[in-house]
Write a protein that holds these residues in place. Structure first.
Motif, PDB file in Angstrom:
ATOM      1  N   TYR A   1       0.835  -1.199   0.000  1.00 57.09           N
ATOM      2  CA  TYR A   1       0.000   0.000   0.000  1.00 57.09           C
ATOM      3  C   TYR A   1       0.874   1.255   0.000  1.00 57.09           C
ATOM      4  N   GLY A   2       1.975   1.207   0.754  1.00 59.12           N
ATOM      5  CA  GLY A   2       2.894   2.344   0.783  1.00 59.12           C
ATOM      6  C   GLY A   2       3.507   2.617  -0.575  1.00 59.12           C
ATOM      7  N   LEU A   3       3.867   1.558  -1.287  1.00 57.67           N
ATOM      8  CA  LEU A   3       4.435   1.727  -2.628  1.00 57.67           C
ATOM      9  C   LEU A   3       3.400   2.287  -3.606  1.00 57.67           C
ATOM     10  N   SER A   4       2.136   1.888  -3.420  1.00 58.91           N
ATOM     11  CA  SER A   4       1.093   2.447  -4.288  1.00 58.91           C
ATOM     12  C   SER A   4       0.917   3.936  -4.016  1.00 58.91           C
ATOM     13  N   ALA A   5       1.111   4.343  -2.745  1.00 57.74           N
ATOM     14  CA  ALA A   5       1.047   5.770  -2.418  1.00 57.74           C
ATOM     15  C   ALA A   5       2.215   6.518  -3.049  1.00 57.74           C
ATOM     16  N   VAL A   6       3.385   5.885  -3.079  1.00 53.85           N
ATOM     17  CA  VAL A   6       4.546   6.492  -3.738  1.00 53.85           C
ATOM     18  C   VAL A   6       4.249   6.707  -5.216  1.00 53.85           C
ATOM     19  N   ARG A   7       3.616   5.729  -5.838  1.00 53.60           N
ATOM     20  CA  ARG A   7       3.253   5.861  -7.250  1.00 53.60           C
ATOM     21  C   ARG A   7       2.294   7.028  -7.462  1.00 53.60           C
ATOM     22  N   ARG A   8       1.354   7.210  -6.520  1.00 57.41           N
ATOM     23  CA  ARG A   8       0.420   8.333  -6.647  1.00 57.41           C
ATOM     24  C   ARG A   8       1.139   9.670  -6.469  1.00 57.41           C
ATOM     25  N   VAL A   9       2.196   9.688  -5.665  1.00 59.44           N
ATOM     26  CA  VAL A   9       2.980  10.915  -5.502  1.00 59.44           C
ATOM     27  C   VAL A   9       3.619  11.303  -6.831  1.00 59.44           C
ATOM     28  N   LEU A  10       4.092  10.302  -7.561  1.00 57.29           N
ATOM     29  CA  LEU A  10       4.746  10.553  -8.843  1.00 57.29           C
ATOM     30  C   LEU A  10       3.747  10.906  -9.936  1.00 57.29           C
ATOM     31  N   ARG A  11       2.486  10.442  -9.738  1.00 52.53           N
ATOM     32  CA  ARG A  11       1.445  10.729 -10.725  1.00 52.53           C
ATOM     33  C   ARG A  11       0.211  11.249  -9.998  1.00 52.53           C
TER      34      ARG A  11
ATOM     35  N   ARG B   1      -0.403  15.236  -3.644  1.00 55.40           N
ATOM     36  CA  ARG B   1       0.990  14.781  -3.612  1.00 55.40           C
ATOM     37  C   ARG B   1       1.538  14.826  -2.190  1.00 55.40           C
ATOM     38  N   VAL B   2       1.231  15.892  -1.457  1.00 56.87           N
ATOM     39  CA  VAL B   2       1.691  16.006  -0.068  1.00 56.87           C
ATOM     40  C   VAL B   2       1.037  14.935   0.803  1.00 56.87           C
ATOM     41  N   LEU B   3      -0.301  14.762   0.660  1.00 60.31           N
ATOM     42  CA  LEU B   3      -1.003  13.769   1.470  1.00 60.31           C
ATOM     43  C   LEU B   3      -0.485  12.364   1.187  1.00 60.31           C
ATOM     44  N   ASP B   4      -0.340  12.025  -0.089  1.00 63.01           N
ATOM     45  CA  ASP B   4       0.119  10.685  -0.428  1.00 63.01           C
ATOM     46  C   ASP B   4       1.572  10.454  -0.014  1.00 63.01           C
ATOM     47  N   ALA B   5       2.378  11.526  -0.002  1.00 62.01           N
ATOM     48  CA  ALA B   5       3.755  11.392   0.498  1.00 62.01           C
ATOM     49  C   ALA B   5       3.738  11.053   1.987  1.00 62.01           C
ATOM     50  N   LEU B   6       2.851  11.706   2.737  1.00 63.23           N
ATOM     51  CA  LEU B   6       2.721  11.405   4.165  1.00 63.23           C
ATOM     52  C   LEU B   6       2.198   9.992   4.384  1.00 63.23           C
ATOM     53  N   ILE B   7       1.196   9.608   3.594  1.00 60.46           N
ATOM     54  CA  ILE B   7       0.647   8.255   3.711  1.00 60.46           C
ATOM     55  C   ILE B   7       1.707   7.218   3.367  1.00 60.46           C
ATOM     56  N   ALA B   8       2.476   7.473   2.309  1.00 59.27           N
ATOM     57  CA  ALA B   8       3.541   6.546   1.930  1.00 59.27           C
ATOM     58  C   ALA B   8       4.564   6.403   3.043  1.00 59.27           C
ATOM     59  N   ALA B   9       4.930   7.532   3.661  1.00 57.90           N
ATOM     60  CA  ALA B   9       5.905   7.484   4.752  1.00 57.90           C
ATOM     61  C   ALA B   9       5.365   6.678   5.931  1.00 57.90           C
ATOM     62  N   VAL B  10       4.096   6.903   6.267  1.00 55.66           N
ATOM     63  CA  VAL B  10       3.484   6.174   7.387  1.00 55.66           C
ATOM     64  C   VAL B  10       3.415   4.683   7.078  1.00 55.66           C
ATOM     65  N   MET B  11       2.885   4.337   5.913  1.00 56.08           N
ATOM     66  CA  MET B  11       2.700   2.926   5.563  1.00 56.08           C
ATOM     67  C   MET B  11       4.027   2.178   5.466  1.00 56.08           C
ATOM     68  N   LEU B  12       5.004   2.788   4.786  1.00 56.95           N
ATOM     69  CA  LEU B  12       6.293   2.112   4.611  1.00 56.95           C
ATOM     70  C   LEU B  12       7.037   1.988   5.933  1.00 56.95           C
ATOM     71  N   THR B  13       6.987   3.038   6.756  1.00 54.87           N
ATOM     72  CA  THR B  13       7.649   2.975   8.060  1.00 54.87           C
ATOM     73  C   THR B  13       7.034   1.901   8.935  1.00 54.87           C
ATOM     74  N   LEU B  14       5.693   1.895   8.997  1.00 56.40           N
ATOM     75  CA  LEU B  14       5.014   0.888   9.807  1.00 56.40           C
ATOM     76  C   LEU B  14       5.243  -0.513   9.243  1.00 56.40           C
ATOM     77  N   GLY B  15       5.257  -0.625   7.914  1.00 55.12           N
ATOM     78  CA  GLY B  15       5.485  -1.928   7.303  1.00 55.12           C
ATOM     79  C   GLY B  15       6.849  -2.491   7.630  1.00 55.12           C
TER      80      GLY B  15
END
Length: 206
Positions: free
Chosen positions: A88-98, A185-199
């Motif tokens: 899920y974190g990686l999918s958020a990273v993809r949304r940050v890029l797009r 982009r900002v929200l998804d960057a935060l979500i990606a950071a949370v998901m990847l860190t927790l993962g």
């Protein structure tokens, strides 16, 4: 009156203290609420709140002792949850890029079924939910005398409902802001950071 109100207020405050934090579940509820996907917000907040209610009740009934006695099961849940969070974190990273702009009633997260499934996975494949909600809250509730433990549990459950409904439906106030791709982009960057860190932390058992 104090014999019921005081335990309920203590449970309400303790329950809120545990769930009002930046985590995978809250991040997902927030994003779902901002997206305003048709028919998704209510099921998602109900899944989260009712799951908490079930877990708190299980803790009061003594299931916490079973959880503590089955560490292998918790490890399996932890690894499955870690894998899901990383994906899920990686999918958020993809949304940050797009990044995309907000389309009320739509969004990239799929329909109601996908939203409910994601909420269930983020809730029930999080090992901390068993340790915090079942073991910790269950233990605190059972420290109350007699029937006061159920008033304490009712307060904690009420806190969960208040939080998730407030987060899910209050997020709509942010929709004008998220009409711009940069905000997503900002929200998804935060979500990606949370998901990847927790993962990663979950996979490492920390």
């Amino acid at each position: 009156m104090n014999a019921t109100l005081l335990p309920a207020l203590l449970g309400f405050g303790t329950g809120l203290a545990l769930i009002v934090a930046i985590g995978a579940q809250n991040a997902y509820v927030l994003r779902t609420g901002i997206e305003g996907r048709l028919g998704a917000v209510l099921p998602v907040v109900l899944v989260c709140a009712l799951s908490d209610a079930a877990l708190i009740t299980a803790g009061v009934l003594g299931v916490g002792a079973v959880v503590e006695a089955a560490p292998a099961a918790v490890v399996v849940v932890r690894l499955l949850g870690a894998g899901f969070l990383l994906v899920y974190g990686l999918s958020a990273v993809r949304r940050v890029l797009r990044p995309g702009a907000l389309v009320v009633g739509g969004g990239p997260g799929g329909g109601r079924g996908a939203a409910v499934t994601t909420a269930l996975v983020l809730t029930w494949l999080n090992p901390h939910v068993y340790l915090d909600t079942v073991v910790l809250l269950g233990s605190l509730a059972n420290q109350q005398d007699g029937g006061a433990r159920w008033w304490w549990a009712a307060g904690a459950v009420t806190g969960s409902f208040v939080w998730f409904f407030g987060l899910g439906f209050g997020a709509r106030l942010l929709r004008p802001l998220f009409a711009r791709p940069g905000a997503w982009r900002v929200l998804d960057a935060l979500i990606a950071a949370v998901m990847l860190t927790l993962g990663v932390r979950m996979a490492l058992g920390s």
